[in-house]
Motif scaffolding. Structure first.
Motif, PDB file in Angstrom:
ATOM      1  N   GLU A   1       0.839  -1.203   0.000  1.00  0.00           N
ATOM      2  CA  GLU A   1       0.000   0.000   0.000  1.00  0.00           C
ATOM      3  C   GLU A   1       0.877   1.258   0.000  1.00  0.00           C
ATOM      4  O   GLU A   1       0.695   2.167  -0.819  1.00  0.00           O
ATOM      5  CB  GLU A   1      -0.922   0.007   1.226  1.00  0.00           C
ATOM      6  N   GLU A   2       1.873   1.285   0.892  1.00  0.00           N
ATOM      7  CA  GLU A   2       2.779   2.447   0.972  1.00  0.00           C
ATOM      8  C   GLU A   2       3.490   2.682  -0.362  1.00  0.00           C
ATOM      9  O   GLU A   2       3.545   3.812  -0.857  1.00  0.00           O
ATOM     10  CB  GLU A   2       3.865   2.201   2.037  1.00  0.00           C
ATOM     11  N   ALA A   3       4.032   1.588  -0.929  1.00  0.00           N
ATOM     12  CA  ALA A   3       4.808   1.710  -2.170  1.00  0.00           C
ATOM     13  C   ALA A   3       3.928   2.165  -3.336  1.00  0.00           C
ATOM     14  O   ALA A   3       4.356   2.967  -4.169  1.00  0.00           O
ATOM     15  CB  ALA A   3       5.480   0.383  -2.495  1.00  0.00           C
ATOM     16  N   THR A   4       2.692   1.659  -3.392  1.00  0.00           N
ATOM     17  CA  THR A   4       1.787   2.047  -4.484  1.00  0.00           C
ATOM     18  C   THR A   4       1.436   3.529  -4.382  1.00  0.00           C
ATOM     19  O   THR A   4       1.382   4.237  -5.392  1.00  0.00           O
ATOM     20  CB  THR A   4       0.520   1.167  -4.487  1.00  0.00           C
ATOM     21  N   LYS A   5       1.241   4.012  -3.176  1.00  0.00           N
ATOM     22  CA  LYS A   5       0.983   5.458  -2.982  1.00  0.00           C
ATOM     23  C   LYS A   5       2.184   6.268  -3.462  1.00  0.00           C
ATOM     24  O   LYS A   5       2.035   7.279  -4.161  1.00  0.00           O
ATOM     25  CB  LYS A   5       0.697   5.760  -1.505  1.00  0.00           C
ATOM     26  N   LEU A   6       3.392   5.832  -3.076  1.00  0.00           N
ATOM     27  CA  LEU A   6       4.616   6.532  -3.496  1.00  0.00           C
ATOM     28  C   LEU A   6       4.743   6.519  -5.020  1.00  0.00           C
ATOM     29  O   LEU A   6       5.130   7.522  -5.634  1.00  0.00           O
ATOM     30  CB  LEU A   6       5.855   5.850  -2.890  1.00  0.00           C
ATOM     31  N   ALA A   7       4.403   5.372  -5.624  1.00  0.00           N
ATOM     32  CA  ALA A   7       4.506   5.238  -7.084  1.00  0.00           C
ATOM     33  C   ALA A   7       3.548   6.198  -7.788  1.00  0.00           C
ATOM     34  O   ALA A   7       3.922   6.860  -8.762  1.00  0.00           O
ATOM     35  CB  ALA A   7       4.215   3.799  -7.489  1.00  0.00           C
ATOM     36  N   ILE A   8       2.318   6.287  -7.282  1.00  0.00           N
ATOM     37  CA  ILE A   8       1.337   7.201  -7.897  1.00  0.00           C
ATOM     38  C   ILE A   8       1.814   8.651  -7.732  1.00  0.00           C
ATOM     39  O   ILE A   8       1.760   9.440  -8.672  1.00  0.00           O
ATOM     40  CB  ILE A   8      -0.081   6.973  -7.305  1.00  0.00           C
ATOM     41  N   ASP A   9       2.340   8.980  -6.556  1.00  0.00           N
ATOM     42  CA  ASP A   9       2.874  10.336  -6.328  1.00  0.00           C
ATOM     43  C   ASP A   9       4.035  10.635  -7.277  1.00  0.00           C
ATOM     44  O   ASP A   9       4.204  11.770  -7.729  1.00  0.00           O
ATOM     45  CB  ASP A   9       3.354  10.495  -4.878  1.00  0.00           C
ATOM     46  N   ALA A  10       4.838   9.594  -7.573  1.00  0.00           N
ATOM     47  CA  ALA A  10       6.007   9.781  -8.450  1.00  0.00           C
ATOM     48  C   ALA A  10       5.617   9.912  -9.918  1.00  0.00           C
ATOM     49  O   ALA A  10       6.427  10.326 -10.739  1.00  0.00           O
ATOM     50  CB  ALA A  10       6.973   8.615  -8.273  1.00  0.00           C
ATOM     51  N   GLY A  11       4.371   9.514 -10.254  1.00  0.00           N
ATOM     52  CA  GLY A  11       3.924   9.645 -11.643  1.00  0.00           C
ATOM     53  C   GLY A  11       3.526   8.339 -12.314  1.00  0.00           C
ATOM     54  O   GLY A  11       3.079   8.332 -13.465  1.00  0.00           O
ATOM     55  N   PHE A  12       3.685   7.219 -11.624  1.00  0.00           N
ATOM     56  CA  PHE A  12       3.240   5.942 -12.196  1.00  0.00           C
ATOM     57  C   PHE A  12       1.710   5.939 -12.315  1.00  0.00           C
ATOM     58  O   PHE A  12       1.016   6.349 -11.386  1.00  0.00           O
ATOM     59  CB  PHE A  12       3.649   4.765 -11.299  1.00  0.00           C
TER      60      PHE A  12
ATOM     61  N   ILE B   1      -3.485  -2.704  -2.359  1.00  0.00           N
ATOM     62  CA  ILE B   1      -3.293  -1.914  -3.593  1.00  0.00           C
ATOM     63  C   ILE B   1      -4.552  -1.080  -3.859  1.00  0.00           C
ATOM     64  O   ILE B   1      -4.474   0.097  -4.212  1.00  0.00           O
ATOM     65  CB  ILE B   1      -3.025  -2.833  -4.814  1.00  0.00           C
ATOM     66  N   GLY B   2      -5.713  -1.705  -3.669  1.00  0.00           N
ATOM     67  CA  GLY B   2      -6.992  -0.999  -3.860  1.00  0.00           C
ATOM     68  C   GLY B   2      -7.106   0.195  -2.931  1.00  0.00           C
ATOM     69  O   GLY B   2      -7.536   1.286  -3.337  1.00  0.00           O
ATOM     70  N   GLN B   3      -6.680  -0.006  -1.664  1.00  0.00           N
ATOM     71  CA  GLN B   3      -6.735   1.097  -0.688  1.00  0.00           C
ATOM     72  C   GLN B   3      -5.835   2.256  -1.144  1.00  0.00           C
ATOM     73  O   GLN B   3      -6.218   3.424  -1.039  1.00  0.00           O
ATOM     74  CB  GLN B   3      -6.265   0.604   0.690  1.00  0.00           C
ATOM     75  N   ALA B   4      -4.653   1.906  -1.665  1.00  0.00           N
ATOM     76  CA  ALA B   4      -3.719   2.942  -2.123  1.00  0.00           C
ATOM     77  C   ALA B   4      -4.321   3.739  -3.279  1.00  0.00           C
ATOM     78  O   ALA B   4      -4.291   4.973  -3.281  1.00  0.00           O
ATOM     79  CB  ALA B   4      -2.397   2.301  -2.553  1.00  0.00           C
ATOM     80  N   ILE B   5      -4.879   3.020  -4.253  1.00  0.00           N
ATOM     81  CA  ILE B   5      -5.472   3.694  -5.425  1.00  0.00           C
ATOM     82  C   ILE B   5      -6.636   4.583  -4.995  1.00  0.00           C
ATOM     83  O   ILE B   5      -6.730   5.752  -5.377  1.00  0.00           O
ATOM     84  CB  ILE B   5      -5.931   2.655  -6.480  1.00  0.00           C
TER      85      ILE B   5
ATOM     86  N   SER C   1       9.826  -1.723  -7.005  1.00  0.00           N
ATOM     87  CA  SER C   1      10.724  -1.311  -5.936  1.00  0.00           C
ATOM     88  C   SER C   1       9.845  -0.810  -4.802  1.00  0.00           C
ATOM     89  O   SER C   1       8.815  -0.191  -5.047  1.00  0.00           O
ATOM     90  CB  SER C   1      11.642  -0.183  -6.401  1.00  0.00           C
ATOM     91  N   TYR C   2      10.241  -1.114  -3.575  1.00  0.00           N
ATOM     92  CA  TYR C   2       9.516  -0.576  -2.434  1.00  0.00           C
ATOM     93  C   TYR C   2      10.332   0.540  -1.789  1.00  0.00           C
ATOM     94  O   TYR C   2      10.049   0.995  -0.689  1.00  0.00           O
ATOM     95  CB  TYR C   2       9.220  -1.690  -1.423  1.00  0.00           C
ATOM     96  N   ASN C   3      11.373   1.000  -2.522  1.00  0.00           N
ATOM     97  CA  ASN C   3      12.275   2.029  -2.024  1.00  0.00           C
ATOM     98  C   ASN C   3      11.902   3.377  -2.672  1.00  0.00           C
ATOM     99  O   ASN C   3      11.912   3.497  -3.897  1.00  0.00           O
ATOM    100  CB  ASN C   3      13.703   1.603  -2.402  1.00  0.00           C
ATOM    101  N   GLU C   4      11.582   4.364  -1.848  1.00  0.00           N
ATOM    102  CA  GLU C   4      11.069   5.646  -2.364  1.00  0.00           C
ATOM    103  C   GLU C   4      12.024   6.298  -3.362  1.00  0.00           C
ATOM    104  O   GLU C   4      11.619   6.773  -4.424  1.00  0.00           O
ATOM    105  CB  GLU C   4      10.785   6.605  -1.207  1.00  0.00           C
TER     106      GLU C   4
END
Length: 323
Positions: free
Chosen positions: A35-46, A61-65, A271-274
């Motif tokens: 969840e954390e990584a998916t939020k970071l990915a969306i913030d990064a532009g994914f 993943i659903g919660q992050a989206i 990657s789970y690394n910000e």
């Protein structure tokens, strides 16, 4: 490929972002990390997120989206979400319930892409990988063409926008493409693909049929002992990648990702690394020369990192080119 908008048009008219965020993680990694990584990915532009029933993280993943939609960062239509039909659900009557189960976990009305995870069936039931009393995997006999028809129905019902396959070889793809009464072609074939495993023949075949190749393990592999031969070479340590990284002032990972994009391949990176998540978005900021591409083409060794150990007894194993 429209790299300006970072999307490719699929054969059914929908668009897939060329860079996707992979969410698989080994069992010991807490699901909350997804969840954390998916939020970071969306913030990064994914905008392309890839998961599966097998990963057991669709709830997170659903919660992050949904939280990023609630925050106004994205709209649902901005996100391209892929899920995968697991092998215990390949009987036609189990396909729609399996997708509905994923949607319930995600709390979404539809997925953008639903794909058959592997071209083989396992015995239906609660077990992800069912085994007999001797520890042998229990396979099921299913007509994949009938499974495909069930996926077509899911598309017609609006539960998924597009349908495709994963880990299919040319023969298995042709079986679907030549199916009498085919309504929708697979839009993609998701396979292991990286500079050590170029999948050129499969890529050429897919392009000739207007099927997008989606690359997983594009940076080699996370080297999880359960799946990966520990003696296999480490892709990102390759001196050729290192030299090109130095030349372009990028990381070896970015060189490997850019290579796929310039071949017309949609590429997944996890990657789970910000820091790395943000760094991976730099793939759109530079270009490899035709000479660079030739050098990278020369790295092919047909090294496959992801050996599907449980499938070794299956008559169709191994799957995909040279698969």
């Amino acid at each position: 490929m429209d790299l300006k908008h970072h999307c490719i048009k699929l054969n059914d008219g929908h668009f897939i972002p060329v860079l996707g965020f992979g969410t698989y993680a080994p069992e010991e990694v807490p699901k909350s990390k997804a969840e954390e990584a998916t939020k970071l990915a969306i913030d990064a532009g994914f905008r392309h997120i890839d998961s599966a029933h097998l990963y057991e993280n669709e709830k997170e993943i659903g919660q992050a989206i949904r939280s990023k939609i609630a925050d106004g960062i994205v709209k649902r239509e901005d996100i391209f979400y892929t899920s995968k039909l697991w092998l215990t659900f390949l009987r036609p009557e189990l396909v729609q319930p399996a997708l509905e189960k994923s949607l319930k976990k995600l709390q979404l009305d539809y997925v953008d892409l639903y794909i058959i995870h592997f071209p083989m069936a396992l015995k239906p039931g609660e077990e992800m990988i069912p085994k007999d009393e001797h520890g042998k995997v229990i396979f099921d006999t299913v007509d994949l063409c009938a499974t495909w028809e069930a996926l077509e129905k899911c598309k017609d019902l609006g539960l998924t926008k597009s349908i495709g396959v994963s880990n299919f070889n040319r023969r298995q793809l042709e079986m679907i493409l030549n199916k009498p009464g085919l309504k929708y072609k697979p839009v993609c074939n998701q396979v292991e693909c990286h500079p050590y495993l170029k999948q050129s023949k499969l890529l050429d075949f897919c392009k000739s049929k207007d099927i997008v190749l989606v690359a997983y393990s594009a940076l080699g592999s996370h080297r999880e002992k359960k799946w990966v031969d520990q003696s296999s070479p480490v892709l990102l340590d390759d001196p050729v990648l290192s030299a090109l990284a130095k030349k372009h002032k990028r990381t070896p990972a970015l060189i490997a990702l850019r290579y796929q994009l310039q071949r017309g391949v949609v590429v997944l990176v996890k990657s789970y690394n910000e820091k790395r998540i943000k760094e991976n978005m730099q793939v759109f900021e530079f270009q490899l020369t035709s000479e660079d591409m030739k050098v990278l083409d020369g790295l092919n060794q047909n090294v496959r990192y992801n050996s599907v150990a449980f499938a070794a007894d299956h008559p169709d194993y191994p799957f995909s080119e040279e698969y």
